[in-house]
Design an enzyme around this catalytic site. Structure first.
Site, PDB file in Angstrom:
ATOM      1  N   LYS A  54       0.840  -1.198   0.000  1.00 44.00           N
ATOM      2  CA  LYS A  54       0.000   0.000   0.000  1.00 44.00           C
ATOM      3  C   LYS A  54       0.884   1.261   0.000  1.00 44.00           C
ATOM      4  CE  LYS A  54      -3.698  -2.587   2.150  1.00 44.00           C
ATOM      5  NZ  LYS A  54      -4.287  -3.127   3.372  1.00 44.00           N
ATOM      6  N   GLN A  98      -4.350  -1.744   9.718  1.00 42.89           N
ATOM      7  CA  GLN A  98      -4.242  -3.104   9.173  1.00 42.89           C
ATOM      8  C   GLN A  98      -4.744  -4.117  10.204  1.00 42.89           C
ATOM      9  OE1 GLN A  98      -3.154  -3.840   5.928  1.00 42.89           O
ATOM     10  NE2 GLN A  98      -3.912  -5.868   6.451  1.00 42.89           N
ATOM     11  N   ASP A 121     -11.027   2.610   4.065  1.00 46.21           N
ATOM     12  CA  ASP A 121     -11.271   1.168   3.977  1.00 46.21           C
ATOM     13  C   ASP A 121     -12.765   0.877   3.823  1.00 46.21           C
ATOM     14  OD1 ASP A 121      -9.354  -0.756   3.815  1.00 46.21           O
ATOM     15  OD2 ASP A 121      -8.945  -0.841   5.974  1.00 46.21           O
TER      16      ASP A 121
END
Ligand code: NAP
Length: 295
Positions: A54, A98, A121
């Site tokens: 990412k 994460q 997200d």
């Protein structure tokens, strides 16, 4: 008949080029640089690989990226404090935590702490609620990537029978919600199957578009697929390692056999996988525009 391959690698590259141009425009015309904060707690190697890619993706597009690696014993309140700081940091357009998180941290609590305006997200309940209501929001990256694959892959969704195998909160449920909306690139008739579904084949054989998000290698066999269907394989199952230590991946679909029945199919790797990261980048750009009323 051998199925047409819908390449996530190629479609993700197209979207990256579009984003690059948009990021240059934002900087030159408005002085805005999108920024993504990534937070990783502990040293899980898979999580580190995901976050690493990412960050690399941000760098290649001109998105500012700030990574916050935290020790495994980080307390929930310390993590929440960091998120609160990032919620107010003007350089940060989007925040990604994460998962998985260590057991002392409540994942739900952490997702709730991220400002819905920076929820790139798309996991915050506010984002999920807006998605269900068909309102503008940050869509979760993998399901949104699947929709883009269908649109850009030239697959008609309007009126199509979509059958999804898998009902997770990160793939099955949101992709069902996205594709059932009365909107372009959606407007499908959607069925979800799961482990308590009585006769999965009876459903999958009706599918014009079959989406497999199960987590079991080659679960979808050729006899479960209608001739001429489009098959989207979300599965990312590690079935071994090369002598050089590289992961060998296998989808949830028996690709070699199913491609002889389907009209179009996504490969693993190179299908849904590359779309997930590029949609995260797209959400980060969208968040930057939102913060500057440029949407
Ligand atoms: P998950 O949370 O484990 O959910 C799996 C779903 O499959 C559940 O709904 C489960 O049903 C269903 N299922 C399991 N066994 C079944 C069976 N025998 N018959 C019918 N349904 C069954 O998995 P996930 O997070 O959605 O991920 C699914 C796959 O996609 C994994 O391989 C994952 O690695 C991959 N993935 C890829 C990406 C990407 O970017 N490419 C992103 C996310 C996930 P129940 O609900 O009844 O248990």
């Amino acid at each position: 008949m051998t199925a047409r391959i819908i390449s996530g690698t190629e479609i993700a590259q197209q979207i990256r080029e579009e984003l690059k141009a948009e990021i240059i425009h934002l900087k030159e015309q408005h002085g805005v640089v999108p920024g993504l904060a990534t937070i990783i707690v502990g040293d899980d190697p898979a999580s580190q690989t995901y976050v690493g890619s990412k960050i690399k993706s941000c760098q290649s597009l001109g998105i500012f990226s700030a990574n916050f690696p935290l020790p495994n014993e980080t307390s929930e309140s310390d993590l929440l404090d960091l998120i609160e700081k990032l919620n107010h940091d003007p350089k940060i357009s989007g925040i990604l935590v994460q998962v998985p998180l260590p057991s002392q941290i409540d994942e739900g609590c952490v997702m709730m702490a991220i400002s819905p305006d920076k929820d790139v997200d798309g996991f915050h309940p506010v984002s999920a609620g807006r998605m269900v209501a068909g309102q503008p929001t940050f869509l979760p990256c993998t399901p949104h990537g699947i929709q883009e694959l269908l649109i850009r892959g030239g697959v008609e969704t309007k009126g199509a029978e979509v059958v999804i195998v898998g009902r997770s909160n990160i793939v099955g449920k949101p992709v069902a919600n996205i594709l059932m909306q009365k909107a372009n690139g959606a407007n499908a008739t959607v069925t979800i199957c799961h482990s308590a579904t009585r006769d999965i084949s009876a459903h999958t054989l009706r599918a014009d578009i079959l989406i497999a998000a199960i987590g079991k290698p080659k679960f979808i066999t050729a006899d479960m697929v209608k001739a001429g269907a489009t098959v989207i394989d979300v599965g990312t199952n590690e079935i071994g390692k090369t002598p050089a230590g590289k992961r060998i991946l296998c989808g949830d679909v028996d690709f070699d056999k199913v491609k002889e029945v389907a009209a179009a199919i996504t490969p693993v790797p190179g299908g849904v996988g590359p779309m997930t990261i590029v949609m995260l980048m797209a959400n980060t750009v969208k968040a930057a525009k939102l913060a500057h009323q440029l949407n």
